[in-house]
Design a protein around this motif. Structure first.
Motif, PDB file in Angstrom:
ATOM      1  N   ARG A 145      20.637  67.494  60.046  1.00 25.85           N
ATOM      2  CA  ARG A 145      21.223  69.066  60.553  1.00 25.85           C
ATOM      3  C   ARG A 145      19.889  70.026  60.839  1.00 25.85           C
ATOM      4  NH1 ARG A 145      23.260  69.585  66.020  1.00 25.85           N
ATOM      5  NH2 ARG A 145      24.640  68.098  65.279  1.00 25.85           N
ATOM      6  N   LEU A 177      17.261  61.685  66.324  1.00 26.86           N
ATOM      7  CA  LEU A 177      18.748  61.485  66.826  1.00 26.86           C
ATOM      8  C   LEU A 177      18.841  62.549  67.388  1.00 26.86           C
ATOM      9  CD1 LEU A 177      20.090  60.648  63.585  1.00 26.86           C
ATOM     10  CD2 LEU A 177      19.373  59.084  65.353  1.00 26.86           C
ATOM     11  N   GLN A 178      18.174  63.900  68.013  1.00 26.73           N
ATOM     12  CA  GLN A 178      19.286  64.305  68.584  1.00 26.73           C
ATOM     13  C   GLN A 178      18.128  65.830  68.603  1.00 26.73           C
ATOM     14  OE1 GLN A 178      22.906  67.123  68.854  1.00 26.73           O
ATOM     15  NE2 GLN A 178      23.085  65.643  70.128  1.00 26.73           N
ATOM     16  N   THR A 179      18.048  66.653  70.042  1.00 27.56           N
ATOM     17  CA  THR A 179      17.463  68.474  69.281  1.00 27.56           C
ATOM     18  C   THR A 179      18.111  68.953  70.945  1.00 27.56           C
ATOM     19  OG1 THR A 179      15.987  67.974  71.107  1.00 27.56           O
ATOM     20  CG2 THR A 179      14.683  67.471  68.761  1.00 27.56           C
ATOM     21  N   ARG A 180      18.410  70.275  69.764  1.00 29.50           N
ATOM     22  CA  ARG A 180      19.453  71.410  71.094  1.00 29.50           C
ATOM     23  C   ARG A 180      18.034  72.458  71.244  1.00 29.50           C
ATOM     24  NH1 ARG A 180      25.328  70.984  69.351  1.00 29.50           N
ATOM     25  NH2 ARG A 180      24.131  72.251  67.284  1.00 29.50           N
ATOM     26  N   SER A 184      18.425  69.937  65.330  1.00 29.33           N
ATOM     27  CA  SER A 184      17.993  68.693  65.574  1.00 29.33           C
ATOM     28  C   SER A 184      18.750  68.074  63.924  1.00 29.33           C
ATOM     29  CB  SER A 184      16.368  68.920  65.494  1.00 29.33           C
ATOM     30  OG  SER A 184      15.217  69.240  66.401  1.00 29.33           O
ATOM     31  N   LEU A 185      18.381  66.850  65.222  1.00 28.68           N
ATOM     32  CA  LEU A 185      19.344  66.518  64.000  1.00 28.68           C
ATOM     33  C   LEU A 185      18.347  65.063  63.917  1.00 28.68           C
ATOM     34  CD1 LEU A 185      22.091  66.268  63.043  1.00 28.68           C
ATOM     35  CD2 LEU A 185      22.720  63.864  64.853  1.00 28.68           C
TER      36      LEU A 185
END
Length: 249
Positions: A145, A177-180, A184-185
């Motif tokens: 993360r 894998l993921q963004t906010r 991010s992941l």
């Protein structure tokens, strides 16, 4: 083993049963079916004798550990624990996890104190050397993360390579894998053994690590093992590791 030692060894099916491969009767069936090799050569005669401390046995091409004194353990190392059996500064170390084992275990490679995840503990020095040394190419996969929104272009930089103070480094694989809105992941796979390498790579591309977990080491996956827990490797997992070790010789 030599002809003299072979005459003095133990029957192959008995050794396989003692190692937990299968019952003696099933081991005999495996041998007769040509599924078992000794030192790289298929053996089909049931009277074959072997020395468990010297001879290398495989079933269906997967290595078998005949030495029952060897122990292989997977730990999900918590944050705050140093990768050492005895820390001279008095910080929490790995000895708290190995105290109940009669064998003298040591860690294969290291995870820095702030990183959690998969760590192998063993008393098999030869296997440990192969798994830990980057020249053998055993990959490790981390989930990080990080601060900021990671772009596909940044992922591309990680796999193309970045320049660090101790030389260039490239991830074998990297995946977003993921963004906010503010973090991010990222999944990063590499075989380098350099110190804090994932943290330094991500900092270099402008995304400092907030949290880092090693999820995979070679063929081993952390799975559902909870933080602070450990378990013996399964026969299948151990076979995969031993096969990597033997193929590297």
């Amino acid at each position: 083993m030599s002809a003299e030692n072979e005459a003095q060894g133990e029957r192959l099916q008995k050794v396989m049963a003692a190692a937990g491969v299968a019952s003696r009767r099933v081991s005999e069936d495996m041998i007769a079916a040509g599924r078992v090799s000794v030192n790289g050569k298929v053996v089909t005669e049931l009277g074959r004798r072997v020395d468990p401390t010297v001879d290398l046995v495989a079933v269906d091409g997967t290595a078998v550990q005949l030495d029952t004194s060897r122990r292989y353990v997977m730990l999900n190392k918590p944050v705050g624990v140093v990768s050492s059996m005895r820390d001279e500064q008095g910080r929490p170390d790995l000895s708290r996890f190995t105290a109940d084992y009669p064998e003298r275990l040591f860690n294969v490679g290291r995870l820095d104190a702030e990183t959690s995840g998969l760590l192998i503990l063993t008393n098999d020095g030869e296997l440990a050397h192969v798994l830990a040394h980057p020249s053998f190419g055993v990959t490790k996969t981390y989930i990080a993360r990080v601060r900021g929104v990671v772009t596909p272009q940044t992922i591309g930089r990680l796999t193309k390579g970045v320049e660090l103070e101790d030389g260039p480094i490239a991830a074998d694989k990297a995946k977003l894998l993921q963004t906010r809105s503010d973090d991010s992941l990222v999944e990063v796979t590499l075989h380098s053994g350099r110190n804090r390498i994932v943290r330094r790579m991500l900092a270099e591309v402008g995304h400092p690590v907030v949290e880092l977990v090693r999820r995979q080491f070679g063929p081993l996956h952390l799975g559902t093992l909870k933080v602070g827990q450990l378990r013996d490797l399964t026969k299948a997992e151990l076979g995969q590791l031993l096969t990597i070790s033997r193929e590297s010789r």
